[in-house]
Every structure is written in structure tokens, then in C-alpha cells.
Design an enzyme around this catalytic site. Structure first.
Site, PDB file in Angstrom:
ATOM      1  N   SER A 185     -30.673  -3.732  26.071  1.00 11.31           N
ATOM      2  CA  SER A 185     -30.309  -3.244  24.738  1.00 11.31           C
ATOM      3  C   SER A 185     -31.548  -2.921  23.911  1.00 11.31           C
ATOM      4  O   SER A 185     -31.451  -2.216  22.898  1.00 11.31           O
ATOM      5  CB  SER A 185     -29.458  -4.285  24.001  1.00 11.31           C
ATOM      6  OG  SER A 185     -30.077  -5.564  24.017  1.00 11.31           O
ATOM      7  N   GLU A 244     -25.401  -5.474  36.322  1.00  5.01           N
ATOM      8  CA  GLU A 244     -24.094  -4.968  35.927  1.00  5.01           C
ATOM      9  C   GLU A 244     -23.284  -4.464  37.111  1.00  5.01           C
ATOM     10  O   GLU A 244     -23.830  -4.012  38.113  1.00  5.01           O
ATOM     11  CB  GLU A 244     -24.264  -3.807  34.931  1.00  5.01           C
ATOM     12  CG  GLU A 244     -24.913  -4.205  33.626  1.00  5.01           C
ATOM     13  CD  GLU A 244     -25.024  -3.043  32.652  1.00  5.01           C
ATOM     14  OE1 GLU A 244     -25.623  -3.233  31.585  1.00  5.01           O
ATOM     15  OE2 GLU A 244     -24.497  -1.941  32.954  1.00  5.01           O
ATOM     16  N   GLU A 300     -17.689  -7.899  28.741  1.00  2.51           N
ATOM     17  CA  GLU A 300     -17.898  -7.077  27.551  1.00  2.51           C
ATOM     18  C   GLU A 300     -16.749  -6.111  27.310  1.00  2.51           C
ATOM     19  O   GLU A 300     -16.324  -5.394  28.218  1.00  2.51           O
ATOM     20  CB  GLU A 300     -19.212  -6.292  27.675  1.00  2.51           C
ATOM     21  CG  GLU A 300     -19.515  -5.443  26.450  1.00  2.51           C
ATOM     22  CD  GLU A 300     -20.922  -4.877  26.437  1.00  2.51           C
ATOM     23  OE1 GLU A 300     -21.261  -4.163  25.478  1.00  2.51           O
ATOM     24  OE2 GLU A 300     -21.694  -5.159  27.381  1.00  2.51           O
TER      25      GLU A 300
END
EC number: 2.1.2.11
Length: 279
Positions: free
Chosen positions: A59, A128, A195
Site C-alpha cells: 500500500s 495474495e 479484504e
């Protein structure tokens, strides 16, 4: 102009949080509070405020570099910020994101890059995706690298997903998430970020895998813990924020106080509020 003290010199009254510590917390039902940090100064601050885990997230591409996605973040950049963050961290458990392109080629590539991040100070790496990733997760875990998986909205796949959308809204999507979560847990993932998915689905993932430490962000209150981007929860991020973000600076007297309030809210279950921050 120079500072007369270093964040690395900040004393810590807490015992270091280890993977064993986190598992004990999860076993007794204590919520895990995680937050992002990208440098020594903020790492020392959030560490002092009592967070259990610090995530050096990709991020940083958006909140530090001003880019529209995480896709351009490199291993060199994550390594730099992991080293910096590690120097300011005394007690919290440090996790580093594996950036896009650093683990997709094959498990050997993933191990090489994970090793680089561990050498930089990470105690766990996060990657991920479901589908093909359990093989890579197992390869890393068997070689001594603790892994945090990441399902639901996976920012590195934003183009494939058609944007930042809620995942698992229909039963087919929910079933896929549950299946991928089970495969990743069976492969040895100790932790999993969930998420932007319906609370119901996140609860089912946790129920299906009771030993797995699920960490929610926009996934409701039924996970083992929560994570927020530091800049979001301090109100620094400009523009429209996701529904799941709460500005903890609103009633705080300092940044450290805001982080303490976040930790307390995660621990007592008042954040996230299912009526305000969930889907």
C-alpha cells in the site's frame, strides 16, 4: 538539522510478540490488532501504542508514492521500507508484503525474495491470491518462512477483478473464497488477510479453519483480528475512503493516542461496527 534521538532507541516495556504469542492470543479469543507502517519513526510510535503486528504493505505505492495501485511497488522498495520499519520496531510482530511479480513465477523465486525480506527484518511474508498459491505457500512454510495469505479483494489483481469491488457477494464467489482459504490453511498459512467481503463469508472462513488467524479489512467483526492502513485511520488519506475505515484521530489527542484507541477498539470488539464498517 538533525534529531538528537533515534526511533531505534525508544524503549519498549512489552515482551516481543512472536508467532507463538499470536497463536496463544487467538486460542484464548483475544483479537489481534495490526496496522501498516513504512518507516522507523512511525513504527516506533505504533509499537509503543501497543499494536500486535505491523505490516509493511505494498500500500506504500498508493499512500507514500501517490500511485493509483500497488502494482509498481518493487522488491527494492519493500526491502528498504522493511529495514527502516524494523529499526523502529521493538515488540510488534513485523510482516512484509511480497510485491507483484516477486512470487508469481515459481516457488523458488518466492523463496529467494521472501529470504530477502526476512533478512531485512520481516518475521512473516504476505502474498495474495488463492488458486495456484497453496503450492508456493507450502514451499515457503516447509523451508521456515511463516506466511500470511490474502484473499477477497487482492489489490495486485485489481485489473483482473475489474476494480476495487466486494468479493464473494454471491454463493459461487463465496464458495470459491472458502475453498481457497481451506487450501491455503492446509498448505500451512498461519495468518490470512480477508479484504472487502461480506461479514458472513469471513465468519465462515474462520469457522472452517479454527486454527487460522484471519485478519479482516472490510470483512466484518468475525475475524481473529483487524488491520487498517495507518494513513487511512489517521485521516491523512485524501478523497473518498472505503466504508470500513474509521478515523481514530477525530477524538484523539495525538497520533499515538489515536493508535491506542484503535488497538483498544479492536480488542474490545467495538471496531469494526457491523452497522457502519461491514458489508
Amino acid at each position: 538539522m538533525s534529531s538528537h534521538s533515534s526511533p531505534a532507541d525508544t524503549p519498549s516495556a512489552r515482551k516481543p510478540v512472536t508467532l507463538h504469542t499470536l497463536r496463544e492470543m487467538h486460542a484464548r479469543g483475544e483479537k489481534i490488532a495490526m496496522i501498516t507502517a513504512y518507516d522507523a519513526s512511525f513504527a516506533a510510535l505504533v509499537d509503543t501504542a501497543g499494536v500486535d503486528c505491523i505490516l509493511v504493505g505494498d500500500s506504500l505505492g498508493m499512500v507514500l508514492k501517490g500511485q493509483s495501485s500497488t502494482l509498481s511497488v518493487t522488491m527494492e522498495q519493500i526491502g528498504y521500507h522493511t529495514r527502516s520499519t524494523s529499526r523502529g520496531t521493538k515488540a510488534a510482530f513485523l510482516i512484509a508484503d511480497m510485491p507483484f511479480g516477486s512470487y508469481q513465477e515459481n516457488p523458488v523465486q518466492a523463496l529467494r525474495n521472501a529470504g530477502t525480506l526476512m533478512a531485512a527484518g520481516a518475521q512473516m511474508v504476505k502474498l495474495e491470491g488463492g488458486g495456484w498459491t497453496p503450492e508456493t505457500v507450502n514451499f515457503l512454510v516447509e523451508r521456515g518462512v511463516p506466511v500470511c495469505a490474502h484473499l477477497g479483494l487482492t489489490p495486485q489483481s485489481v485489473h483482473a477483478l475489474g476494480g476495487y469491488r466486494i468479493q464473494g457477494k454471491d454463493e459461487a464467489g463465496a464458495a470459491t473464497l472458502r475453498r481457497h482459504a481451506k487450501a491455503l490453511a492446509d498448505a500451512g498459512a498461519a495468518m490470512m488477510v480477508l479484504e472487502l467481503m461480506p461479514s458472513r463469508v469471513a465468519r465462515e472462513v474462520q469457522a472452517d479453519n479454527p486454527g487460522l488467524m484471519t485478519i479482516g479489512i472490510g470483512a466484518g467483526a468475525g475475524t481473529a483480528g483487524q488491520v487498517l492502513v495507518l494513513h487511512d485511520m489517521l485521516g491523512v488519506t485524501r478523497g473518498r475512503l472505503p466504508r470500513f475505515v474509521r478515523n481514530f484521530m477525530d477524538s484523539a489527542t495525538s497520533i499515538e493516542d489515536a493508535v491506542r484507541r484503535y488497538v483498544a477498539a479492536v480488542k474490545d470488539g467495538s471496531f469494526p461496527d457491523e452497522t457502519l464498517h461491514a458489508y
